[in-house]
Design a protein around this motif. Structure first.
Motif, PDB file in Angstrom:
ATOM      1  N   CYS A  51       0.812  -1.217   0.000  1.00  0.00           N
ATOM      2  CA  CYS A  51       0.000   0.000   0.000  1.00  0.00           C
ATOM      3  C   CYS A  51       0.848   1.271   0.000  1.00  0.00           C
ATOM      4  N   MET A  56       1.482   2.487  -3.675  1.00  0.00           N
ATOM      5  CA  MET A  56       0.409   2.438  -4.667  1.00  0.00           C
ATOM      6  C   MET A  56       0.373   3.679  -5.545  1.00  0.00           C
ATOM      7  N   ASP A  57       0.477   4.860  -4.919  1.00  0.00           N
ATOM      8  CA  ASP A  57       0.305   6.090  -5.673  1.00  0.00           C
ATOM      9  C   ASP A  57       1.423   6.312  -6.682  1.00  0.00           C
ATOM     10  N   ASP A 114      -8.398  -5.096  -6.725  1.00  0.00           N
ATOM     11  CA  ASP A 114      -9.179  -4.915  -5.511  1.00  0.00           C
ATOM     12  C   ASP A 114      -9.488  -3.431  -5.339  1.00  0.00           C
ATOM     13  N   ALA A 115     -10.338  -3.101  -4.363  1.00  0.00           N
ATOM     14  CA  ALA A 115     -10.836  -1.732  -4.224  1.00  0.00           C
ATOM     15  C   ALA A 115      -9.725  -0.699  -4.005  1.00  0.00           C
ATOM     16  N   PRO A 116      -8.754  -0.943  -3.092  1.00  0.00           N
ATOM     17  CA  PRO A 116      -7.720   0.076  -2.888  1.00  0.00           C
ATOM     18  C   PRO A 116      -6.897   0.369  -4.137  1.00  0.00           C
ATOM     19  N   SER A 117      -6.541  -0.665  -4.902  1.00  0.00           N
ATOM     20  CA  SER A 117      -5.712  -0.430  -6.089  1.00  0.00           C
ATOM     21  C   SER A 117      -6.517   0.119  -7.256  1.00  0.00           C
ATOM     22  N   ALA A 141      -8.492   2.509  -7.415  1.00  0.00           N
ATOM     23  CA  ALA A 141      -8.485   3.973  -7.442  1.00  0.00           C
ATOM     24  C   ALA A 141      -7.353   4.521  -8.301  1.00  0.00           C
ATOM     25  N   THR A 151      -3.733  -5.461  -3.015  1.00  0.00           N
ATOM     26  CA  THR A 151      -2.886  -4.637  -2.162  1.00  0.00           C
ATOM     27  C   THR A 151      -2.654  -5.331  -0.828  1.00  0.00           C
ATOM     28  N   GLY A 164      -0.857  -4.471   3.233  1.00  0.00           N
ATOM     29  CA  GLY A 164      -0.321  -3.460   4.121  1.00  0.00           C
ATOM     30  C   GLY A 164       1.034  -3.786   4.699  1.00  0.00           C
TER      31      GLY A 164
END
Length: 419
Positions: A269, A272-273, A293-296, A298, A324, A326
């Protein structure tokens, strides 16, 4: 070479009789056969390609997926690669007769443990005609006879290749029954082949998860299980992104229809950005569709939502799942839960993280900063491979010559008796 259902036992019995001859062949004779076979494959490449085109035409008519068509397809370069595999196997040291241990006991007996052939090996496989030559080369060099049962999708190619291999055997004065092909497309023949315990010493299935499951669940013959490849790459917080992108591109796109291609990506995580927009651009350039998945998601605007099944899938297609994590602990737990135990990789510049990943991921092959596409007998220096074993008994990982042998103990005395 071709068979009807009633012929299966007779074919296996011929292979068993041939095994006695093959086990006694000197290395020089085995190498001569392999080199002759390489020569004939190149000389008859036009004939091979003609038969392969017939298989490809039938595959397209049956809407075979692109990844399987890629596995099936031959060209002159691939035929030369097959021939080079035979030459490399010929150049390898003969494992038969290798002394593994030697010692004397207080009783006076002298014990020597030596490497010996398995005997008759059955190979059941799908799509990939190169397996026909690879399997023969490794089985023959390790003193075994081989019975091949390819899929109906490669029937013309396999018939042609097996005929050339038998021609090479005959040219060197060796029994042609060192290699046989069950050329029937009747599932009853495959089922009967699985009952040939006593005639066939071991079975090795290569292909889809369904084929492997069918063989392991129905065979009366001992099975060395090769596994499907849901290979993961974990991009760690401390990864060099400039290394990560080429590794992922290579592992995913160099050949999509192979078991060592990457199917799943796990991303820390914390990066990611910075990392995922670059990944998205690179995958788009190579035609790879992402399921995230939801976090990636974006950071991956062109992706589709991933399901739990996506993280376990062997796509054999231009599709990559993205998950993703953590922490490295979470990444390792996810991989060990979802992978097939084939090949997994960590991309990181953190040596402690790398060592932990290498130690704790339970796969046959675990990589640090290298593409999973290297899980291959040729790349490992085996000349070729019989398959990638994902089980833990007898053999694990790419199986070369030594993995196709067993051992026996030779005990010598001088009128020695047990007291």
């Amino acid at each position: 070479m071709t068979t009807r259902t009633s012929d299966i036992r007779q074919l296996c019995q011929r292979a068993k009789r041939a095994s006695a001859e093959v086990q006694q062949l000197p290395a020089e004779k085995k190498n001569a056969v392999l080199l002759r076979a390489a020569e004939l494959l190149c000389a008859e490449s036009g004939k091979i390609l003609e038969e392969n085109r017939a298989d490809l035409t039938r595959g397209r008519e049956n809407n075979m997926p692109q990844g399987l068509l890629d596995r099936l397809a031959l060209d002159r370069g691939r035929i030369e690669g097959i021939a080079e595999g035979l030459r490399q196997v010929a150049a390898l040291e003969d494992p038969i007769g290798e002394v593994l241990e030697e010692y004397e006991r207080p009783s006076g007996i002298r014990i020597r443990k030596v490497r010996v052939p398995l005997g008759v090996i059955g190979i059941i496989y799908e799509s990939r005609p190169n397996v026909t030559a690879d399997a023969f080369a490794l089985c023959f060099k390790s003193g075994n006879t081989v019975i091949l049962k390819g899929g109906s999708d490669a029937l013309c190619s396999n018939r042609c290749l097996t005929g050339i291999l038998r021609e090479a055997l005959a040219a060197e004065g060796v029994t042609e029954d060192a290699v046989n092909l069950i050329a029937s497309t009747d599932r009853a023949d495959t089922a009967e082949f699985l009952t040939m315990r006593g005639e066939v010493d071991v079975l090795i299935p290569r292909g889809s998860a369904g084929l492997i499951r069918f063989v392991t669940e129905n065979s009366r013959i001992p099975v060395i299980e090769t596994g499907a490849g849901n290979c993961h790459i974990y991009v760690d917080r401390d990864a060099d992104i400039q290394k990560a992108i080429p590794i992922i591109v290579n592992a995913k796109t160099q050949r999509i229809g192979v078991c060592n291609a990457a199917e799943s990506l796990v991303v820390h995580c914390g990066i990611m950005d910075r990392f995922l927009p670059l990944l998205s651009e690179s995958m788009r350039e190579h035609g790879v569709r992402l399921r995230a998945d939801a976090p990636s998601a974006a950071f991956l605007p062109d992706s589709q939502p991933a399901t739990e099944e996506d993280f376990r899938a062997e796509y054999l297609d231009y599709i990559l799942s993205v998950k993703t994590a953590g922490s490295i602990e979470e990444a390792i737990a996810h991989i060990n839960r979802c992978h097939t135990g084939h090949s997994d990789c960590i991309v990181t510049e953190n040596p402690e993280a790398a060592e932990r990943f290498l130690r704790e991921v339970d796969s046959a092959c675990v990589y640090h900063n290298a593409s999973t596409r290297f899980t291959d007998g040729f790349e490992f220096g085996f000349g070729a491979e019989i398959g990638i074993s994902t089980q833990k008994l007898h053999a694990r990982g790419p199986m070369g010559l030594r993995e196709l042998t067993s051992c026996k103990y030779l005990i010598r005395g001088d009128g020695t008796i047990r007291k």
